[in-house]
Write a protein that holds these residues in place. Structure first.
Motif: not given
Length: 230
Positions: A93-104
């Motif tokens: 759904v939000f894969a278009f957002l440039p999120v590259e950190s904070g996954l943990a």
């Protein structure tokens, strides 16, 4: 009309939350879309109940009102954690957002938000259970004492079963993040899973509903004593 709309939003939110807890049955994509749906419903719920926020700093704070505010604010925090972590972890759904950190951090928040949010939503429902029952009854005559006793005992049985489910499903492990890996039984019957989660929600409703009643009675008794002294 507004009351019916509120009821519809609340019913849909509860159903969506139950659906989301059964991640293993529906897969990641359906989970994400339903998560986005509950975000829309959550926003609608707060817009429809904005008057509550307007009155937050008005009037007297009784024991019941303090309890209500605490539950509502904790529910808000848990849902905010779920929404934030859901966006960060999204692969569809939000894969278009440039999120590259904070996954943990997002994974931890998602576990905490999911398990605390489920219980807090049940407690929140319990605070408004009289209103829910009132809408279901319509204009029917008030319940007799014997009927109230039967309903209380039925609620108690559900609450006890839900308490057993809490232990069986290791809720405390995830509530306090003793494990960052949630055990999912992909072979479990869906009906059993949802019956048990409904029972656990019933436990929260039961606790909140009757604790709220006791707090109201306590506040009323204090007010009466104060009035008589005057």
């Amino acid at each position: 009309m507004k009351g019916k709309l509120k009821m519809a939003v609340d019913v849909l939110m509860t159903a969506a939350l139950l659906f989301l807890m059964g991640y293993q049955f529906w897969g990641e994509k359906a989970h994400e879309w339903m998560g986005a749906g509950i975000f829309v419903l959550f926003a609608a719920h707060h817009i429809l109940n904005f008057v509550w926020y307007k009155n937050l700093f008005r009037g007297k704070y009784t024991a019941f009102r303090i309890f209500q505010v605490i539950i509502n604010m904790l529910t808000l925090i848990s849902m905010a954690a779920l929404i934030y972590s859901g966006v960060v972890l999204s692969r569809y759904v939000f894969a278009f957002l440039p999120v590259e950190s904070g996954l943990a951090l997002a994974r931890r928040l998602h576990i905490l938000g999911s398990y605390w949010g489920f219980l807090l939503m049940g407690l929140h429902l319990g605070l408004h259970w009289n209103m829910v029952l009132g809408r279901l009854k319509g204009k029917r005559k008030p319940d007799s004492r014997s009927r109230k006793t039967v309903l209380f005992l039925a609620g108690l049985m559900v609450a006890l079963y839900g308490g057993w489910v809490f232990v069986k499903r290791n809720f405390a492990t995830y509530l306090f993040l003793r494990s960052e890996f949630v055990f999912l039984d992909y072979e479990e019957p869906k009906l059993l899973f949802y019956l048990e989660y409904l029972a656990l929600m019933g436990t929260c409703i039961f606790i909140s509903h009757y604790l709220g009643k006791m707090l109201r009675l306590a506040s009323s008794a204090v007010s009466t004593r104060f009035f008589l002294r005057k």
